[in-house]
Design a protein around this motif. Structure first.
Motif: not given
Length: 419
Positions: A194-205
């Motif tokens: 899990r990439d925390s940076g990418e997952e933060n974007i996913v959560d924001a979307i």
């Protein structure tokens, strides 16, 4: 003397029979006398899914051992065979005989520590009802996930994703998109990198779309089909950890696998569960023993505990994985998003050229419809501001309102940059 193994909601017990040619009716009589389950209350099967059947109607579908006149030898039941038993109500469980302990002279017995007392009170039982009313999958999102595993990976290795959607006041979970993080799938194990940076974007979307994490979905490899479990200890451990992390009582774990149909062909089959409240408690309190010694023989259908727990009146350190699974009803729906844009973190990388292809293919639609795809929004987000642009765009998608001209031009420029 022939020894059979009988697996019920209470774990695995042994049954002694003198004649290997007895009928199913005679076998049931022995089960009544040795295991204390009345014949009238027994449902037997060689199919382990019997243990997941909750109602009489569900259990009535298991007919392979329904005829009391059938000799058990005709079903290839012999020494060491495993039979599944389902029953309602309670029963007396006879614990195996143990050697008596010797108390030193002048002593009233061994002192029990606080840990011993807690362990004696930690009873693992089945949870009869899930915390969610049902789970409904967006048809396109579910199909996009299984189609890739089926057509590209041929179910040879495992694949997983995080499910996003909504939970109604009545506990209905709707899955509207599946995010597939970077991962390494093998036949028996799945590692989510899990990439925390990418997952933060996913959560924001997801937040902008009025959604949140609602569950975990994974596939079983075709090589697991003949294994004697619903979920392996590795799958249970991963599912419990993600459920606990999700912090949502309605959290759903979905399993996708290949099943042979009546015609001998293969069908993709979805199953849904919740990990029981007890399993989450055991995980949070550190009861699970996830570490394995090198070369240690592991039974994949059981989970190990660090200390004894009470299951069916017995003190055990091995708990059948099915004790932690609560079946959830499955439905489907057509959600607000499409799933036609290429999906992240697969074999073929997603580039901005895919954005142009997608926009060209959907140019007859209103612009907001053209960008109403989570996987497209995730690709666009690499070029947008997380705090300003993503909330603005996702609000347009969520409300299906007109996308400002400035954002339309920006997205088209991103698409043309890859040409």
């Amino acid at each position: 003397m022939v020894m059979l193994r009988v697996r019920s909601r209470d774990g695995v017990e042994r049954l002694s029979i003198d004649n290997p040619n007895i009928t199913i009716g005679e076998l049931k009589t022995l089960i009544e006398s040795q295991l204390h389950v009345p014949v009238s209350n027994q449902v037997l099967s060689l199919q382990q899914n019997l243990l997941l059947a909750k109602t009489p109607a569900d259990r009535s579908r298991f007919l392979d051992m329904a005829n009391p006149q059938t000799p058990i030898s005709s079903l290839k039941i012999g020494h060491g065979s495993l039979i599944f038993l389902s029953y309602d109500g309670e029963r007396e469980i006879v614990a195996p005989t143990r050697r008596p302990s010797i108390t030193p002279a002048g002593s009233f017995g061994k002192k029990m520590t606080m840990d011993d007392l807690i362990a004696k009170q930690m009873r693992v039982t089945r949870q009869e009802s899930p915390n969610c009313a049902l789970v409904s999958f967006d048809r396109d999102a579910a199909n996009a996930f299984q189609h890739y595993v089926n057509e590209t990976l041929a179910f040879a290795v495992k694949r997983g994703g995080i499910m996003y959607g909504t939970v109604s006041d009545e506990g209905k979970v709707e899955v509207d998109f599946i995010y597939e993080p970077p991962q390494l799938g093998q036949e028996e194990s799945l590692v989510l990198m899990r990439d925390s940076g990418e997952e933060n974007i996913v959560d924001a979307i997801a937040t902008g779309l009025g959604m949140r994490k609602v569950g975990f979905i994974f596939t079983q490899a075709v090589g697991q089909d003949k294994k004697d479990y619903t979920m392996s200890h590795l799958e249970v451990a991963q599912a419990i950890e993600l459920h606990a992390e999700g912090g949502l009582k309605e959290w759903v774990t979905a399993l996708v696998k290949i099943k042979v149909n009546d015609g001998g062909g293969a069908d993709v089959h979805f199953e849904a569960f919740q990990m029981s409240d007890m399993s989450i408690r055991l995980f949070k309190e550190g009861w699970f023993e996830f570490e394995r010694k090198e070369g240690e023989e592991v039974d994949p259908k059981v989970s190990l505990m660090k200390k004894d727990v009470v299951v069916g009146g017995k003190d055990v350190k091995e708990v059948d994985n099915d004790f932690f699974l609560v079946v959830v009803k499955i439905f489907d729906h057509q959600g607000p998003l499409s799933s036609t844009f290429p999906i992240e973190n697969r074999v073929v990388p997603v580039t901005t050229k895919a954005v142009k292809t997608h926009l060209d293919r959907t140019k007859s639609l209103p612009f907001v419809k053209r960008i109403s795809d989570f996987h497209l929004l995730l690709t666009l987000a690499r070029f947008l501001d997380l705090k300003a642009d993503i909330p603005a765009l996702t609000e347009c998608v969520h409300s299906q309102s007109t996308v400002p001209e400035g954002y339309q031009l920006l997205i088209e420029s991103i698409a043309n940059a890859g040409v």
